[in-house]
Each structure stands twice: as C-alpha cells, then as structure tokens.
Write an enzyme that holds these catalytic residues in place. Structure first.
Site, mmCIF file in Angstrom:
data_model
loop_
_atom_site.group_PDB
_atom_site.id
_atom_site.type_symbol
_atom_site.label_atom_id
_atom_site.label_comp_id
_atom_site.label_asym_id
_atom_site.label_seq_id
_atom_site.Cartn_x
_atom_site.Cartn_y
_atom_site.Cartn_z
ATOM 1 N N GLU A 180 -9.326 -30.182 14.690
ATOM 2 C CA GLU A 180 -9.191 -28.988 15.788
ATOM 3 C C GLU A 180 -8.087 -28.976 16.988
ATOM 4 O O GLU A 180 -8.260 -30.533 17.857
ATOM 5 C CB GLU A 180 -9.515 -28.139 15.940
ATOM 6 C CG GLU A 180 -11.216 -27.554 15.705
ATOM 7 C CD GLU A 180 -12.633 -26.409 15.932
ATOM 8 O OE1 GLU A 180 -13.040 -25.839 15.463
ATOM 9 O OE2 GLU A 180 -12.570 -26.704 17.178
ATOM 10 N N TYR A 208 -13.306 -26.808 28.728
ATOM 11 C CA TYR A 208 -13.960 -26.416 27.884
ATOM 12 C C TYR A 208 -12.774 -27.356 26.947
ATOM 13 O O TYR A 208 -13.634 -27.873 26.437
ATOM 14 C CB TYR A 208 -13.916 -24.772 26.949
ATOM 15 C CG TYR A 208 -14.056 -24.738 25.468
ATOM 16 C CD1 TYR A 208 -14.983 -24.550 25.725
ATOM 17 C CD2 TYR A 208 -12.861 -24.848 25.191
ATOM 18 C CE1 TYR A 208 -14.700 -24.508 24.168
ATOM 19 C CE2 TYR A 208 -12.915 -24.542 23.338
ATOM 20 C CZ TYR A 208 -14.549 -24.757 22.914
ATOM 21 O OH TYR A 208 -14.949 -24.377 21.743
ATOM 22 N N HIS A 218 -10.579 -32.246 18.785
ATOM 23 C CA HIS A 218 -11.353 -32.046 18.999
ATOM 24 C C HIS A 218 -11.550 -32.413 17.420
ATOM 25 O O HIS A 218 -11.662 -32.088 16.466
ATOM 26 C CB HIS A 218 -12.093 -30.821 18.771
ATOM 27 C CG HIS A 218 -11.961 -30.156 20.397
ATOM 28 N ND1 HIS A 218 -12.472 -29.467 21.298
ATOM 29 C CD2 HIS A 218 -11.882 -31.360 21.158
ATOM 30 C CE1 HIS A 218 -12.456 -28.530 22.346
ATOM 31 N NE2 HIS A 218 -11.706 -29.998 22.092
#
Length: 377
Positions: free
Chosen positions: A104, A19, A97
C-alpha cells in the site's frame, strides 16, 4: 491497483502522519518513501482552511514492487493530480505499508500552494474522478497489475454512487459484482439479484422475462441488465463459474479499446486541470496576484488565505527548512520543501525498501517502468 481517497482532511497534521507512521514513528511494516513527515505535519498545522490536507492510498494485491517502479508510479500519480505545478509548489508525504501482506502506498498532500500560500485543491471528485480512474486503468494495463474491474477479481457489488458514467461499463461492473456475490452464495436466484441491486442503492424500474432495468444514477436512459444472471426462473448453480469466465473473456476482449479510451480521457482531463492550475497557481499569475478563481468545493474567498503570503516565505537554511529569521513562529508560516530534504527522504526510503529484501516477491514489471503514463498523457 485501486486508488482510494480518504474523507478526512480537516484536522491537524498529527492525525494523518501518525496513522501512516505511528504516533511516535513506531508502526511496523511502514517506511517513508518520499517526503518529510515533520514538515508535512507542521505545514498542515499551519493552515486554517476548512480542508487542510488530501490523503489516500494506492492499494495493490502484489506483495511489493521494485523501488524504481514505486518512484515512477508516485511521479505519475502526482503529475495526474497536480499537472502544471512544479515540484516546489506543493508538498507531499508517501509512506509504504506491508502489514496486510501486500503493498500500500499512502499519501498526504497539504492543500496549499507553497509559493503563494493560496489554497490548493488536488482532488475534487466531480471534476477529477474520471481523470484519476483513467490513470488507474492505463497504469494497471501497462504494468500488468491486478485489475480491480476484472469480473474474475470482483468481490462485491459496486455501489450506485461509484459507477462509471459510461452505461456499458456500468452494466459490466454491476454484473461482475453480482456474479461475485453469487460465487459467495449470497445470490442464488433472481429475487436475490433484485434484492442485492436495491441494497446497493439501485432503483429497479422494470423486470422482464430475460432482463432487469435499473434507473441510471447519472440520469438519462435506464440501464438494461441482461444475460443468464437476470433471467427469470434460472438458478445460479452449475452455470455460475461459466458465467464468470465468460464475463472475464469479454472483459479481456475489450482491453485494447478500454485502455485507448482511458488514455484519451486522461489526456483530456490533464489539459483541463493544467489550465486551471496555470490560471490559479502559475508563476506569472502569482506574480500578478490575479489567480483568484472559483473553488468548486466551496472555500470561496479563502484561496488567498493561509498562514503565509508570498512575502512570508522566509529564507531557507542549509538543512532545507524555512528560517524563522523574520520572527515568525514555526506554526505560523508555510514550511517550504527544499530539494535537499526531499532527496534525503527519497534516498533513505529506497534504501529501507531495498534492505527489507522483498524484491523477490515483486511483480515482474521492472522492464516496463518507462511506460508508466506521464502527467501529460
């Protein structure tokens, strides 16, 4: 900045690592800040605990922060989660991110103490939430980051289950959330206020001409909500912006007291967590083999389980990975994190961050990085 923890944690390592970076490392606007993705993935796969890893994110409204600030934030956050542990006793992966147009910092921490193979529990909400929230409050104030608790930044009603225990703070958060809903046109009168409260999981126990009382989710005395927002017969049109600004000024006026209380809460929580870690995972306790304490979330009797015991942690090779010289396969031992590998990941992440040329949009906090709250309070 806000701190969010994921409910996931029972699957293999490919899920969280995939992810963060993409299944084949192809995720755009994602780069490793700290840690080794392969080691963290393999370490998670090697565990047979019911909860194999902890994951979550530090989410900012700022587009980016200087590399030095990000490093200090990560250090400070890990010290808050894992006080009393040395850096070679746990593994972590941090990936930044930028695909949402803001910063983030995502993290994954395998739930194992590396030198013993015992189960590690970095975060258990009933015991640790207040300490982490206090850290968030102090860091946001010290670095001048966007404060999600500021009424002028609220976008939704805080659910009953997420309210702070302090009734004054709880009432302020509820009011800020309702004002935000009113600003969006979702709340236009008192009936809408009551409906929104109930939809948020609150029990409305009393209504008077000038106030509404709700049951305290933590038990004890009811929480009384008062002000123009809660008065019968008052509309929420022209007065709304003034009410939001007034709530914001009141929030600003209480900043010093709020941050001071958060510092004290953080110090108290750190002392408790450090004592727990020393009892369960301190060097002396591990050598004696007597750190068997109770797991508050359930995994009793499994804290000493894992794919490796202290004797199964094999010699490290020159690249910083655990050797298989003893004949134990890669999936059957604790992958110890070597300082050389960690340093490579950190320096590489910093270079990547610098190369992306985003520092121009960073918040002006570089001169205050030394003030980031440390694990010791």
């Amino acid at each position: 900045m806000i701190v969010r923890f994921s409910r996931h944690g029972s699957g293999g390592g490919a899920g969280p690592v995939g992810y963060l970076l993409g299944r084949h490392g192809e995720r755009e606007e994602a780069s490793v800040v700290r840690g080794d993705p392969d080691e963290v993935r393999d370490l998670i796969d090697s565990l047979d605990f019911s909860k194999r890893y902890l994951s979550g994110v530090l989410s900012f409204t700022e587009p980016d922060l200087p590399a030095e600030v990000k490093g200090k934030l990560i250090d400070s956050f890990e010290s808050t989660l894992l006080p009393g542990l040395d850096s070679d006793q746990y593994a972590s992966l941090w990936v930044e991110h930028h695909d949402k147009g803001r910063l983030e910092l995502h993290f994954v921490i395998p739930t194992v103490e590396l030198t013993s193979g015992r189960r590690l529990q970095p975060y258990y909400a009933p015991a640790d939430e207040r300490r982490v929230n206090a850290w968030k409050t102090v860091v946001n104030a010290q670095l001048g980051l966007s404060d999600p608790d500021d009424p002028r930044r609220q976008s939704m009603l805080t659910p009953a289950r997420d309210l702070p225990r302090n009734t004054k703070e709880a009432a302020e958060l509820i009011t800020a959330g309702l004002l935000a809903l009113a600003d969006q046109g979702q709340v236009t009168n008192r009936e809408d206020v009551v409906s929104a409260l109930r939809a948020g999981g609150f029990e409305v126990v009393r209504e008077t001409k000038r106030s509404i009382s709700i049951a305290n989710p933590e038990g004890g005395r009811n929480i009384r909500l008062k002000g123009a927002l809660y008065e019968r017969g008052v509309g929420l049109g022209e007065e709304l912006r003034d009410a939001i600004e007034a709530a914001g000024r009141e929030y600003d006026e209480g900043a010093r007291e709020r941050v001071s209380a958060a510092r004290a809460e953080h110090r108290r929580g750190i002392e408790i967590k450090r004592a727990e870690h020393q009892r369960r995972h301190g060097r002396a306790a591990i050598e004696r083999g007597d750190a068997r304490g109770r797991d508050p979330a359930g995994d009793r009797g499994r804290a000493a389980d894992g794919v490796a015991r202290a004797g199964d942690v094999h010699a490290r090779d020159a690249g910083g990975r655990v050797s298989d010289a003893a004949g134990v396969s890669r999936g059957e031992h604790v992958v110890a994190r070597a300082s050389a590998g960690r340093d490579r990941a950190e320096s590489g992440g910093d270079r990547d961050a610098g190369a992306r040329g985003r520092e121009g949009g960073s918040a002006d906090v570089s001169g205050r990085t030394a003030e980031v709250v440390r694990g010791g309070g």
